[in-house]
Write a protein that holds these residues in place. Structure first.
Motif, PDB file in Angstrom:
ATOM      1  N   LEU A 186      22.851 -17.920  75.680  1.00  0.00           N
ATOM      2  CA  LEU A 186      22.123 -18.903  74.730  1.00  0.00           C
ATOM      3  C   LEU A 186      22.240 -18.365  73.388  1.00  0.00           C
ATOM      4  O   LEU A 186      21.793 -18.835  72.437  1.00  0.00           O
ATOM      5  N   ASP A 238      24.033 -18.316  69.786  1.00  0.00           N
ATOM      6  CA  ASP A 238      24.991 -19.509  69.213  1.00  0.00           C
ATOM      7  C   ASP A 238      25.676 -18.575  68.012  1.00  0.00           C
ATOM      8  O   ASP A 238      26.072 -19.381  67.119  1.00  0.00           O
ATOM      9  N   TRP A 245      25.406 -24.615  69.131  1.00  0.00           N
ATOM     10  CA  TRP A 245      24.291 -24.911  70.146  1.00  0.00           C
ATOM     11  C   TRP A 245      24.540 -26.127  70.923  1.00  0.00           C
ATOM     12  O   TRP A 245      24.342 -26.062  71.883  1.00  0.00           O
ATOM     13  N   GLU A 246      25.463 -27.089  70.064  1.00  0.00           N
ATOM     14  CA  GLU A 246      25.393 -28.289  70.754  1.00  0.00           C
ATOM     15  C   GLU A 246      26.322 -28.092  72.127  1.00  0.00           C
ATOM     16  O   GLU A 246      26.169 -28.861  73.103  1.00  0.00           O
ATOM     17  N   ALA A 280      24.065 -26.562  74.689  1.00  0.00           N
ATOM     18  CA  ALA A 280      22.991 -27.313  75.415  1.00  0.00           C
ATOM     19  C   ALA A 280      23.717 -28.439  76.450  1.00  0.00           C
ATOM     20  O   ALA A 280      23.056 -28.674  77.456  1.00  0.00           O
ATOM     21  N   ARG A 338      16.522 -15.721  66.901  1.00  0.00           N
ATOM     22  CA  ARG A 338      16.883 -16.844  67.780  1.00  0.00           C
ATOM     23  C   ARG A 338      15.598 -16.917  68.636  1.00  0.00           C
ATOM     24  O   ARG A 338      15.776 -16.389  69.895  1.00  0.00           O
ATOM     25  N   GLN A 373      16.048 -21.203  70.991  1.00  0.00           N
ATOM     26  CA  GLN A 373      17.107 -21.723  72.071  1.00  0.00           C
ATOM     27  C   GLN A 373      16.512 -21.498  73.647  1.00  0.00           C
ATOM     28  O   GLN A 373      16.677 -22.558  74.396  1.00  0.00           O
TER      29      GLN A 373
END
Length: 571
Positions: free
Chosen positions: A457, A459, A464-465, A468, A491, A494
């Motif tokens: 997780l 980024d 992040w896209e 995800a 972070r 997330q």
């Protein structure tokens, strides 16, 4: 072959255990113990005696000949608490055998008294290269801390040598690393690196004697030691030629065969029509020598023919090439942290290295396993690319390098940046390790019993896209998901987002395992559910495993069934 000898019922049971563990390596020697020891000593490379050390010494004493020829002997006590390397620690392999025997008996410890092994100094006769000259005197100086002058014609990937062995040392003894045919000076030991390859061609029926005489004269012409010979090489069509096979056996090196098409691509100074017509390549000896030696090799002796008896045709050709010394990069996974989850192969690579590169906190875990003189290049968090470049540069300089990472070095660790940096001019070895996901799963039960995926997780390097999209795909595919790097102070959003994506496909009562510091001090294991998990309980030292729709909590353990039909019927 390992001879197994015992005198009591307990010893016989121990022999049974080793025989079962090593069925192709062992032979039982029943009957009177004295007769058994004599027979095994004459017939086996190694012995394991389940006898008192005093009795074993008395039985062995009349049989001893030469430490270079005597078998290695390990003596194990009646309670199987100690495996003592009694004879032939290095030459006979008893030190390594003591380790292997001890691993077969819970609570048993190897006892090794060889000075070099006990102090971590590499024995000159354990490096896998031929050594000659004043080996004992140089080894004693290395152990005593006396100056040993190191003279080498190149940088070779040797293990770490103690600090008193150096090029500028001013001592009475010296260590020469060279493939040249030089006689050792007084007080000098010579290590022979395997840098020489000989390409050979032969007509049908060429004798081993003719081939050997030709090779001997070629090596002498180049001033090279036969003890640095690494291999003979030829074309595939000649791989079974009896004279070549016998010559390789007598030299104690492999005979390697190369395809004619590959040899035809090697530029050589003396191509010929005859081998082109006979075996499909214009050169056998020169091309095979160069190809076997690898990139950057030098052709030291061009093709030369044998000198047959008067009136007879020459039956053999040879050429000599020298390998360019290649550094070695071992990418080593240290496991999740516990010392007993560090693999034996990883330990061996740490002790084989002369340079260690790693994150400072991982270096601290294994510093005690390094040999004296190992150069340590450590850095802090966030310097992954720098460590990768440093490790590759050190290997390119000719050193034996260990680049370490936690878990498995190929999983969210140092292998990928290092191998992206490395080219074909170094040798690379990968050493697998127990991953954090596996360590956490073992504590939770069996959450990875069916298809599963690991997702980081973080980024910092991946948008992040993209993360995800992968989480959503795993959720839709009903895969068990292990989250690495789930949450840090910088972070903190997330993990809730990822859990929300999973919740679109899974019920709130889906089991979730939270493991912090798996196998390390402060270990904590918590089994909860997707609906009840509090992200605030998670940090960067935590692994989060989310079950699929079939995962269940059984007796306080997290279990993902394999989907066996008998389990489905019972359910």
């Amino acid at each position: 072959m390992i001879g197994l000898i015992s005198a009591t019922a307990a010893g016989a049971a121990a022999c049974d255990r080793l025989a079962a563990a090593w069925p192709d390596r062992t032979r039982r020697y029943p009957g009177p113990v004295a007769d058994a020891v004599r027979a095994a000593f004459a017939e086996c490379e190694q012995l394991v005696c389940f006898l008192a050390t005093g009795a074993t010494v008395r039985l062995l004493a009349p049989l001893l000949r030469d430490k270079r020829e005597d078998p290695g002997v390990v003596c194990v006590d009646e309670a199987r608490r100690h495996a003592v390397a009694l004879l032939g620690g290095h030459a006979g392999g008893a030190n390594a055998l003591a380790d292997q025997v001890a691993e077969q008996f819970p609570g048993c410890r190897p006892v090794v008294t060889t000075a070099t092994d006990a102090t971590g100094v590499p024995g000159l006769d354990t490096l896998g290269w031929p050594v000659e000259g004043a080996v004992a005197a140089v080894s004693r100086a290395m152990l005593d801390g006396s100056p040993v002058r190191l003279v080498s014609d190149a940088v070779h990937p040797l293990p770490a040598l103690p600090p008193n062995v150096a090029a500028d040392a001013d001592g009475a003894v010296s260590l020469l690393v060279s493939d040249l045919a030089v006689e050792p000076d007084a007080g000098q030991a010579v290590l022979r690196p395997p840098t020489v390859t000989v390409g050979v061609g032969a007509s049908r029926g060429a004798s081993a004697e003719e081939v050997l005489t030709l090779i001997e004269s070629a090596l002498a012409a180049a001033g090279l030691s036969p003890r640095s010979l690494a291999a003979l090489a030829t074309v595939e069509a000649k791989a079974g030629e009896p004279g070549l096979v016998a010559a390789a056996e007598r030299l104690g090196v492999p005979l390697r065969a190369h395809p004619a098409a590959a040899l035809a691509e090697i530029p050589v100074p003396n191509p010929s029509r005859a081998p082109q017509d006979a075996v499909g390549t214009p050169s056998v000896a020169e091309a095979a020598a160069l190809r076997e030696a690898g990139p950057g090799a030098d052709l030291l002796v061009p093709k030369r023919k044998s000198e047959p008896a008067p009136g007879a045709a020459a039956m053999a050709t040879c050429a000599v090439a020298r390998r360019r010394p290649r550094g070695r990069l071992a990418v080593v996974g240290l496991g999740p942290g516990a010392r007993d989850l560090l693999t034996p192969r990883a330990r061996d690579e740490l002790r084989r290295a002369s340079v260690l590169v790693g994150l400072d906190q991982y270096v601290a875990q294994v510093r005690d396993l390094l040999r004296p003189g190992t150069r340590v290049l450590e850095s802090g968090l966030g310097a992954e690319e720098e460590r990768a470049r440093t490790a590759v540069a050190q290997a390119r300089a000719g050193h034996a390098v260990a680049l370490i990472g936690s878990g498995d070095a190929g999983v969210y660790a140092m292998a990928s940046p290092a191998l992206a940096e490395a080219s074909a001019d170094i040798d690379v070895v990968g050493v697998p390790g127990v991953t954090a996901a596996l360590a956490a799963a073992a504590l939770l039960g069996a959450p990875l019993g069916h298809d599963h995926v690991s997702i980081s997780l973080s980024d910092l390097h991946t948008p992040w896209e993209v993360i995800a999209r992968r989480v959503a795909a795993a959720a839709a595919a009903d895969l068990v998901v292990t989250f690495y790097n789930p949450r840090s102070r910088g972070r903190d959003w997330q993990l809730p987002k990822a859990l929300g994506l999973l919740a679109e496909h899974r019920a709130p009562d889906t089991p979730v395992g939270v493991v912090r510091n798996a196998s390390r001090p402060g270990e904590r294991v918590h089994l909860t559910t997707l609906g009840a998990l509090d992200p605030a309980d998670v940090d960067m030292m935590t692994v989060v495993t989310v079950g699929n729709t079939a995962t269940r909590a059984v007796a306080g353990r997290m279990v993902t069934p394999r989907g066996y039909r008998w389990q489905e019927a019972r359910a």
